[in-house]
Design a protein around this motif. Structure first.
Motif, short mmCIF file in Angstrom:
data_model
loop_
_atom_site.label_atom_id
_atom_site.label_comp_id
_atom_site.label_asym_id
_atom_site.label_seq_id
_atom_site.Cartn_x
_atom_site.Cartn_y
_atom_site.Cartn_z
N GLU A 33 0.54 -0.90 -0.17
CA GLU A 33 -0.20 0.04 -0.24
C GLU A 33 0.59 1.17 -0.38
OE1 GLU A 33 -0.50 -2.50 2.16
OE2 GLU A 33 -2.46 -2.83 1.48
N ALA A 34 2.58 1.36 0.96
CA ALA A 34 3.48 1.79 1.14
C ALA A 34 3.27 2.61 -0.86
CB ALA A 34 3.98 2.74 1.81
N LYS A 35 3.82 1.81 -0.90
CA LYS A 35 4.45 1.87 -2.95
C LYS A 35 3.76 2.49 -2.96
CE LYS A 35 6.90 -1.71 -4.30
NZ LYS A 35 7.47 -2.53 -4.14
N VAL A 36 2.38 1.72 -3.43
CA VAL A 36 1.56 2.65 -3.98
C VAL A 36 1.07 4.16 -3.72
CG1 VAL A 36 -0.84 2.40 -5.04
CG2 VAL A 36 0.49 0.06 -4.71
N VAL A 37 0.77 4.40 -2.99
CA VAL A 37 0.48 5.48 -2.20
C VAL A 37 2.09 6.52 -3.31
CG1 VAL A 37 0.30 7.11 0.23
CG2 VAL A 37 -1.00 5.09 -0.66
N VAL A 38 3.41 6.68 -2.49
CA VAL A 38 4.12 6.79 -2.54
C VAL A 38 4.27 7.45 -4.25
CG1 VAL A 38 6.45 6.94 -2.61
CG2 VAL A 38 5.50 6.33 -0.73
N SER A 39 4.02 5.75 -5.11
CA SER A 39 4.31 6.13 -6.97
C SER A 39 2.80 7.08 -7.27
CB SER A 39 3.72 4.83 -7.13
OG SER A 39 5.30 3.67 -6.99
N TRP A 74 0.33 5.36 14.72
CA TRP A 74 0.62 5.23 13.07
C TRP A 74 1.11 5.64 12.16
CZ3 TRP A 74 -0.72 10.12 16.79
CH2 TRP A 74 -2.24 9.58 17.44
N LEU A 75 1.54 5.83 10.77
CA LEU A 75 2.29 5.71 10.48
C LEU A 75 2.27 7.05 9.36
CD1 LEU A 75 4.96 4.61 8.34
CD2 LEU A 75 3.50 3.16 7.37
N LEU A 121 -6.49 3.32 0.42
CA LEU A 121 -5.74 2.63 0.79
C LEU A 121 -5.36 3.68 2.24
CD1 LEU A 121 -3.15 2.41 -2.35
CD2 LEU A 121 -5.01 0.75 -1.25
N VAL A 122 -5.88 4.02 2.72
CA VAL A 122 -5.40 5.37 3.39
C VAL A 122 -5.74 5.36 4.52
CG1 VAL A 122 -2.60 5.91 2.44
CG2 VAL A 122 -5.07 7.34 2.84
N ASP A 123 -6.25 5.88 6.05
CA ASP A 123 -6.45 5.85 6.83
C ASP A 123 -6.91 7.66 6.97
OD1 ASP A 123 -8.01 3.13 7.87
OD2 ASP A 123 -5.15 3.40 8.60
N ALA A 124 -6.41 8.01 6.22
CA ALA A 124 -6.42 9.86 6.36
C ALA A 124 -5.60 10.29 5.46
CB ALA A 124 -6.13 10.43 7.92
N LEU A 125 -6.45 11.24 4.49
CA LEU A 125 -5.32 12.16 3.55
C LEU A 125 -5.67 13.40 3.69
CD1 LEU A 125 -3.64 11.75 0.96
CD2 LEU A 125 -5.65 11.49 -0.16
N TRP A 126 -4.36 14.48 3.57
CA TRP A 126 -4.74 15.89 3.84
C TRP A 126 -3.40 16.54 2.89
CZ3 TRP A 126 -2.84 12.55 7.35
CH2 TRP A 126 -2.19 13.19 8.58
N TRP A 127 -3.64 17.67 3.12
CA TRP A 127 -2.78 18.22 2.25
C TRP A 127 -2.16 19.83 3.64
CZ3 TRP A 127 -2.37 24.19 0.04
CH2 TRP A 127 -3.89 23.90 0.00
N THR A 128 -0.79 20.75 3.09
CA THR A 128 -1.00 21.45 3.88
C THR A 128 0.71 22.34 2.75
OG1 THR A 128 1.24 20.86 5.50
CG2 THR A 128 -1.64 20.35 6.50
N PRO A 129 -0.26 23.44 3.26
CA PRO A 129 0.70 24.56 2.79
C PRO A 129 1.97 25.23 3.61
CG PRO A 129 -1.34 25.76 3.71
CD PRO A 129 -1.41 24.29 3.89
N GLN A 130 3.23 25.34 3.28
CA GLN A 130 4.17 25.21 3.54
C GLN A 130 4.41 27.11 3.38
OE1 GLN A 130 6.07 22.19 5.11
NE2 GLN A 130 4.09 21.97 4.76
N LYS A 131 5.32 26.95 5.04
CA LYS A 131 5.63 28.30 4.93
C LYS A 131 6.39 29.20 4.06
CE LYS A 131 4.75 28.97 10.09
NZ LYS A 131 5.28 28.85 11.20
N CYS A 139 -0.34 11.28 3.95
CA CYS A 139 -1.58 10.05 4.63
C CYS A 139 -1.12 9.60 5.79
CB CYS A 139 -1.64 8.97 2.95
SG CYS A 139 0.07 8.72 2.82
N ARG A 140 -2.20 8.77 6.56
CA ARG A 140 -1.81 8.16 7.38
C ARG A 140 -2.26 6.66 7.94
NH1 ARG A 140 -6.09 10.16 11.51
NH2 ARG A 140 -7.03 8.45 11.21
N PHE A 141 -1.58 5.85 8.41
CA PHE A 141 -1.68 4.26 8.12
C PHE A 141 -2.20 4.52 9.77
CE2 PHE A 141 -0.46 4.71 4.26
CZ PHE A 141 -0.42 4.22 3.26
N ASP A 142 -3.19 3.94 10.31
CA ASP A 142 -3.81 3.63 11.22
C ASP A 142 -3.04 2.51 11.91
OD1 ASP A 142 -4.79 5.97 11.78
OD2 ASP A 142 -7.02 4.55 11.83
#
Length: 150
Positions: A33-39, A74-75, A121-131, A139-142
């Motif tokens: 799952e992590a390989k798919v997400v990273v890809s 979490w991961l 594939l993940v338990d949570a997905l979000w994005w954040t702007p950088q300063k 993404c978070r895997f429980d």
């Protein structure tokens, strides 16, 4: 880990390093799952990210940051780029799998499908702007109770 979008082996390097990291942490069952997400996330940067004006360097390569963090429960995997634009994620799910069989491909969304896959594939997905510009998609895997023990 810092990678560059213009390198031919960027996606495979990101997958390999994340796979090795998870194996070292005893999280082998999450490697696929992590390989798919990273890809998908690294591929999105390569194919869609345009650096913010203040981060763009004439003739320079586009930077991609791949972040892995493990907490007791979490991961987290994050992929950062130099583009502050929000990721494209289609609103709602207008088609169920049974509907799409008889519909022409032209009616399906043109973008955002990869993030829908990641979201499943993940338990949570979000994005954040950088300063300083750009963004990170996280993404978070429980992890189960036994996985949280060091």
């Amino acid at each position: 880990m810092t990678l560059f979008a213009e390198s031919p082996d960027t996606v495979s390097t990101a997958r390999s390093v994340v796979s090795s990291t998870l194996a070292d942490w005893g999280l082998d069952h999450l490697v696929f799952e992590a390989k798919v997400v990273v890809s998908e996330l690294v591929g999105n940067v390569i194919n869609h990210a345009v650096p913010d004006r203040e981060l763009a360097r004439p003739g320079g390569q586009r930077r991609i940051e791949v972040i892995t963090r493990r907490w007791p429960k979490w991961l987290f995997i994050g992929v950062g780029d130099e583009d502050s634009s929000p990721p494209t994620y289609p609103a709602g799910e207008p088609f169920g799998p049974e509907w799409a069989v008889n519909l022409p491909e032209a009616l399906l969304p043109n973008n955002g499908r990869g993030l829908q896959l990641v979201h499943r594939l993940v338990d949570a997905l979000w994005w954040t702007p950088q300063k300083s510009g750009g963004k990170v998609v996280y993404c978070r895997f429980d992890l189960g109770p036994s996985e949280g023990k060091p």
